[in-house]
Scaffold this motif. Structure first.
Motif, mmCIF file in Angstrom:
data_model
loop_
_atom_site.group_PDB
_atom_site.id
_atom_site.type_symbol
_atom_site.label_atom_id
_atom_site.label_comp_id
_atom_site.label_asym_id
_atom_site.label_seq_id
_atom_site.Cartn_x
_atom_site.Cartn_y
_atom_site.Cartn_z
ATOM 1 N N PRO A 1 -11.302 9.293 -5.017
ATOM 2 C CA PRO A 1 -11.292 8.317 -3.912
ATOM 3 C C PRO A 1 -10.080 7.402 -3.989
ATOM 4 N N ALA A 2 -9.887 6.619 -2.934
ATOM 5 C CA ALA A 2 -8.778 5.661 -2.898
ATOM 6 C C ALA A 2 -8.966 4.588 -3.963
ATOM 7 N N THR A 3 -7.867 4.085 -4.469
ATOM 8 C CA THR A 3 -7.904 3.023 -5.478
ATOM 9 C C THR A 3 -8.374 1.720 -4.846
ATOM 10 N N ILE A 4 -9.315 1.063 -5.506
ATOM 11 C CA ILE A 4 -9.895 -0.185 -4.988
ATOM 12 C C ILE A 4 -9.302 -1.360 -5.757
ATOM 13 N N VAL A 5 -8.902 -2.395 -5.042
ATOM 14 C CA VAL A 5 -8.301 -3.571 -5.692
ATOM 15 C C VAL A 5 -9.129 -4.837 -5.499
ATOM 16 N N HIS B 1 -5.149 -4.845 9.402
ATOM 17 C CA HIS B 1 -5.282 -4.004 8.206
ATOM 18 C C HIS B 1 -5.128 -2.536 8.598
ATOM 19 N N GLY B 2 -4.044 -2.202 9.259
ATOM 20 C CA GLY B 2 -3.876 -0.845 9.777
ATOM 21 C C GLY B 2 -2.905 0.022 9.005
ATOM 22 N N GLN B 3 -2.513 -0.406 7.804
ATOM 23 C CA GLN B 3 -1.557 0.378 7.027
ATOM 24 C C GLN B 3 -2.274 1.505 6.283
ATOM 25 N N GLU B 4 -1.636 2.676 6.229
ATOM 26 C CA GLU B 4 -2.237 3.816 5.548
ATOM 27 C C GLU B 4 -2.554 3.467 4.097
ATOM 28 N N GLY B 5 -3.757 3.825 3.659
ATOM 29 C CA GLY B 5 -4.187 3.553 2.286
ATOM 30 C C GLY B 5 -5.091 2.353 2.142
ATOM 31 N N ILE B 6 -5.150 1.489 3.171
ATOM 32 C CA ILE B 6 -6.047 0.321 3.130
ATOM 33 C C ILE B 6 -7.488 0.806 2.992
#
Length: 342
Positions: free
Chosen positions: A123-127, A218-223
């Protein structure tokens, strides 16, 4: 693996005439519908998800619901904040962005499993906390007496929002009706009484929980809007969103795009289903992120002057709050039961 679309029309045509006992159902349904029920149960067991077409849940009504929620989420923050109910653990009303913590952020065992996944399945990295908003709206009757009042509290209605209650109740009741049919078909497919699951869903804390994700800011790819997690309820049902971004994980660990065909619904297993099936059906993992397809949909929405809020048409169906969760029927003998209990 592509999730096959299962049309519920044929089952709905005979559903009201069916007996509850498995021995009688075989004759009443015939081989074709029994086979369809087994397809549903197999999909929930092997994939943790199934796509269905329910003629009672139209694309037009899903769109009306989404359009209303777009108008709500586009409202100023000072209008939405009064609908917060943190004292009820955000189980009703609005949950602002940056409140919900994805399980992956705090669950070390889950983090270990993710690190062991092939790179393409991770999954995507969560910050940090999720960037989505969510509105929780009760669907259906609640029990007069319960130990869990926060799960069964009165709904919160935004002021000066015409058609709110009618739209929420109409779409919510249709989504619940679709879940109940899938629960019946799954029970039949598993060789259980037809009402094995639905009898436990009466006066349960079903919640329509549409999320709102602000793609303008918040529309940048990867958000990441909703970090990698599973749902704790029985079955989660999604209508089609206007923006891609949902990823789901099948039982074999494969990550697939959670795309919903027009006029269809996506259903995923939750933690309560895992308990009731003795671990045979695992709670389905999923996330919502900004993908390349999301950014393409953003460009199209800008050209057409449409809303840039990504609304999920999501409902969480539950088992009644005061019911004891335990494996049903033959699932009590599953070798996975000890895993579920711990």
């Amino acid at each position: 693996m592509e999730l096959k679309v299962i049309d519920l029309a044929a089952y709905l045509a005979v559903a009201d005439k069916l007996d509850c006992e498995p021995s009688k159902l075989t004759e009443q349904l015939g081989p074709e519908l029994i086979g369809l029920c087994k397809e549903v149960s197999r999909a929930l067991k092997e994939a943790g998800a199934v796509v269905v077409k329910d003629p009672r849940c139209s694309a037009e009504e899903n769109n009306r619901f989404i359009e209303m929620m777009e108008r709500y989420y586009e409202s100023p923050e000072e209008y939405k904040r009064p609908q917060e109910r943190p004292n009820f653990h955000y189980q009703v009303g609005i949950t602002p962005e940056k409140v919900e913590l994805p399980r992956l952020l705090v669950d070390e065992e889950m983090q270990e499993k993710v690190r062991a996944m092939p790179k393409e399945s991770q999954p995507a990295t969560i910050v940090g906390p999720d960037l989505k908003w969510r509105y929780m709206w009760n669907v259906g009757p609640r029990p007069l007496k319960t130990q869990f009042k926060e799960l069964n509290s009165a709904p919160v209605i935004p002021e000066g929002f015409p058609g709110w209650t009618e739209t929420m109740n109409s779409w919510g009741s249709k989504m619940i009706a679709a879940v109940e049919v899938i629960a019946e078909m799954a029970a039949i497919g598993f060789g259980l009484p037809k009402d094995a699951f639905t009898s436990l869903m009466k006066q349960a804390p079903h919640v329509l929980g549409p999320t709102g994700s602000d793609l303008r800011n918040h529309g940048q790819e990867g958000i990441v809007f909703a970090g990698y997690h599973y749902d704790t309820n029985f079955l989660t049902i999604h209508g089609k969103s206007r923006f891609p971004g949902l990823n789901i994980w099948l039982k074999n660990g494969q990550k697939v795009e959670g795309s919903v065909p027009e006029g269809c619904l996506l259903i995923q297993t939750g933690n309560e289903m895992e308990y009731l099936t003795g671990g045979e059906c695992l709670a389905g993992m999923h996330e919502v992120i900004v993908t390349k397809k999301t950014t393409e949909a953003i460009k199209e929405a800008l050209e057409q002057n449409r809303s840039l809020w990504r609304v999920s048409s999501t409902l969480f169906s539950h088992i009644e709050s005061d019911a004891m969760l335990k494996p049903l029927g033959h699932f009590a003998e599953s070798p996975l039961v000890s895993y579920v209990e711990h």
